[in-house]
Design a protein around this motif. Structure first.
Motif, mmCIF file in Angstrom:
data_model
loop_
_atom_site.group_PDB
_atom_site.id
_atom_site.type_symbol
_atom_site.label_atom_id
_atom_site.label_comp_id
_atom_site.label_asym_id
_atom_site.label_seq_id
_atom_site.Cartn_x
_atom_site.Cartn_y
_atom_site.Cartn_z
ATOM 1 N N LYS A 42 -38.022 -19.412 -15.048
ATOM 2 C CA LYS A 42 -36.687 -19.540 -14.458
ATOM 3 C C LYS A 42 -36.564 -18.711 -13.177
ATOM 4 O O LYS A 42 -35.972 -19.155 -12.195
ATOM 5 C CB LYS A 42 -35.629 -19.097 -15.477
ATOM 6 N N LYS A 43 -37.125 -17.513 -13.196
ATOM 7 C CA LYS A 43 -37.073 -16.665 -12.010
ATOM 8 C C LYS A 43 -37.867 -17.284 -10.856
ATOM 9 O O LYS A 43 -37.441 -17.253 -9.693
ATOM 10 C CB LYS A 43 -37.597 -15.262 -12.332
ATOM 11 N N HIS A 44 -39.017 -17.847 -11.181
ATOM 12 C CA HIS A 44 -39.842 -18.499 -10.165
ATOM 13 C C HIS A 44 -39.076 -19.651 -9.517
ATOM 14 O O HIS A 44 -39.057 -19.791 -8.279
ATOM 15 C CB HIS A 44 -41.142 -19.013 -10.796
ATOM 16 N N PRO A 421 -53.175 -11.744 -8.330
ATOM 17 C CA PRO A 421 -52.582 -12.713 -9.257
ATOM 18 C C PRO A 421 -51.419 -13.448 -8.613
ATOM 19 O O PRO A 421 -50.636 -12.879 -7.854
ATOM 20 C CB PRO A 421 -52.085 -11.838 -10.420
ATOM 21 N N SER A 422 -51.317 -14.743 -8.913
ATOM 22 C CA SER A 422 -50.173 -15.551 -8.488
ATOM 23 C C SER A 422 -49.640 -16.287 -9.708
ATOM 24 O O SER A 422 -50.404 -16.624 -10.623
ATOM 25 C CB SER A 422 -50.585 -16.558 -7.418
ATOM 26 N N PHE A 423 -48.338 -16.521 -9.716
ATOM 27 C CA PHE A 423 -47.710 -17.260 -10.805
ATOM 28 C C PHE A 423 -47.247 -18.596 -10.264
ATOM 29 O O PHE A 423 -46.282 -18.682 -9.505
ATOM 30 C CB PHE A 423 -46.523 -16.477 -11.378
ATOM 31 N N GLN A 424 -47.964 -19.646 -10.617
ATOM 32 C CA GLN A 424 -47.627 -21.007 -10.208
ATOM 33 C C GLN A 424 -47.903 -21.924 -11.392
ATOM 34 O O GLN A 424 -48.818 -21.676 -12.174
ATOM 35 C CB GLN A 424 -48.478 -21.446 -9.006
ATOM 36 N N ASN A 425 -47.126 -22.987 -11.487
ATOM 37 C CA ASN A 425 -47.304 -23.956 -12.579
ATOM 38 C C ASN A 425 -47.290 -23.274 -13.955
ATOM 39 O O ASN A 425 -48.085 -23.596 -14.850
ATOM 40 C CB ASN A 425 -48.607 -24.743 -12.393
ATOM 41 N N GLU A 426 -46.408 -22.276 -14.075
ATOM 42 C CA GLU A 426 -46.161 -21.579 -15.349
ATOM 43 C C GLU A 426 -47.360 -20.803 -15.884
ATOM 44 O O GLU A 426 -47.499 -20.586 -17.078
ATOM 45 C CB GLU A 426 -45.667 -22.567 -16.416
#
Length: 489
Positions: A42-44, A421-426
């Motif tokens: 949700k934050k993303h 690190p990256s946060f993409q596609n959950e």
């Protein structure tokens, strides 16, 4: 959440080889682990929407159409300890000082050419060298570089290296501020536990640097008026122009809003003509003045160079800076530092092979599949060969290009760029990153604390440019990392 994440064989900004966070990431890692997967998702999404609502976009140009996109944003920041930042800051001040001395030299006495350190033809045959227009020009503060954007990478050992110099119209400063704004709005939890060097007052330093370039012909007691000259709404960096003009209180103008009368520059207003003394231009040299440069230009101002030559207006960045940030000239910057400053480079270059030199060219042609080849006049990741990832046809195509125009290309070893690190596609996965550092030069030199961290969001990609699928991260400079180190211990 980082179980499938592998750091080896690359240097990772956040995690050690055993998967534990590095000392300066310890607090951040603790807070991150308190979020559920659903909260992170949700934050993303909220962060991406924030960029969309604010109209933070750039334009991608391709053969078929021009597409406007929002800059993809990744919420895991690049955190730099204060000790590392001090070294970067010193290195950037040193490098831009040497580059400015080089520009002042080649447009005047040309000592570095006469002493044989740089081939004359490399300067005078460079398409960005404007010897006819700029030879012997006296400019305020003798400063050609008001704003520089220096791109840094880290190798597998964590060593910082300079990848590229941007001395013409470096873009991206607005994204630094918007990345921070979105982080504070969407992830306030991270800021309560960290003591960071803030971005506040940095745009005041940029504004002061602009106003310090008073034209040499300015009458005593007159306060200079500065404007930001943009090509207009269709330029890929137009958001950058709007943001900087608004934040610094400058009028945002196009060429049609200005005119030269009696060798002085005026802005058209509803109250009549008002004098302009300083132009922070975001237009390339060739389009600044149809009389002195590209005669078909509709973006510039007729007879602007004449007003500049008379000392009645300042133009920032200087005309002809491109000769110093050309990729072919990049290989000589360490020599410039030694020549002008009598110092060793604090932040070294990536090792670079000059393909105009036959011995180096022959060596490179035998190893194209191992190297990175770059067109010295291209940017944004275009006309570039990444040998280890290229097909045989692509390698042969570049072999022919090099043989046809060897002066047009340089070669560099394949660097194992650092990752974060990256946060993409959950999910979390490692992505390659670089850092654009902004150096503001006036009567004093200031380095924007942090800069723009760019991330290659396509898994496995090495290209961080937004036009090639890259995104941005917030960049944090810790005021002091003692607390984190003690906590980690």
């Amino acid at each position: 959440m980082f179980r499938p994440y592998k750091t080896a064989p690359f240097f990772d900004e956040m995690l050690r080889q055993d998967g534990l966070p590095k000392p300066h990431y310890h607090k951040f890692h603790q807070i991150l682990n308190q979020f559920s997967q659903d909260e992170l998702k949700k934050k993303h999404e909220t962060a991406q929407l924030s960029f969309l609502r604010q109209g933070i976009t750039f334009t991608v140009y391709d053969a078929n159409q021009n597409t406007e996109r929002t800059m993809p944003f990744d919420f895991i920041p690049v955190i730099i300890p204060s000790k590392d930042w001090d070294e970067i800051e010193r290195g950037m001040i040193q490098r831009t000082e040497a580059l400015n001395l080089f520009l002042e030299d080649i447009y005047n006495e040309q000592y570095i050419i006469k002493d044989g350190l740089i081939p004359r033809e490399l300067v005078e045959e460079n398409p960005y060298y404007y010897g006819q227009q700029m030879k012997g020009m006296k400019i305020p503060l003798r400063n050609h570089i008001f704003l520089a954007g220096i791109d840094l990478v880290r190798n597998e050992n964590g060593q910082y290296l300079v990848l590229e110099d941007n001395l013409r119209n470096p873009s991206g400063m607005s994204y630094v501020y918007q990345n921070r704004y979105v982080m504070r709005q969407v992830y306030p939890e991270f800021f309560s536990k960290h003591s960071l060097i803030t971005l506040e007052h940095q745009l005041s330093s940029l504004h002061d640097a602009i106003l310090s370039h008073k034209p040499l012909g300015l009458e005593n007691g007159v306060s200079p008026r500065a404007v930001l000259l943009t090509p207009g709404i269709y330029n890929s960096a137009y958001y950058d122009h709007v943001f900087l003009a608004q934040q610094m209180g400058l009028e945002l103008v196009e060429g049609r809003d200005l005119l030269v009368k009696h060798d002085k520059v005026y802005m058209k207003t509803i109250k009549g003509l008002e004098r302009v003394h300083i132009i922070y231009r975001r237009i390339d040299d060739d389009y600044l003045d149809p009389v002195a440069f590209h005669k078909d230009s509709t973006l510039g101002v007729t007879n602007l160079l004449q007003a500049y030559r008379k000392g009645n207006v300042s133009i920032l960045n200087g005309i002809g800076n491109g000769v110093a940030d050309d990729k072919a000239m990049y290989a000589y910057v360490p020599d410039m530092i030694r020549y002008y400053l009598k110092e060793e480079p604090i932040i070294p270059n990536v090792e670079t092979y000059r393909l105009r030199e036959k011995k180096q060219r022959d060596w490179v042609l035998e190893r194209l599949e191992q190297l990175v080849i770059k067109n010295v006049g291209a940017s944004g990741g275009y006309d570039m060969l990444i040998g280890p990832h290229a097909s045989k046809d692509e390698i042969e195509s570049f072999r022919n290009k090099i043989l046809e125009k060897p002066y047009q290309y340089i070669a560099q070893p394949m660097i194992k760029l650092s990752r974060a690190p990256s946060f993409q596609n959950e999910r979390f996965y490692p992505c390659h990153v670089d850092l654009r550092v902004f150096v503001m030069r006036g009567e004093e030199t200031n380095v924007l604390p942090g800069g723009l961290s760019r991330v290659a969001l396509k898994e496995g990609s090495l290209v961080v440019n937004s036009s090639q699928g890259g995104g941005g991260k917030d960049t944090w400079i810790l005021k002091s990392d003692r607390g984190d180190e003690q906590h980690a211990q």
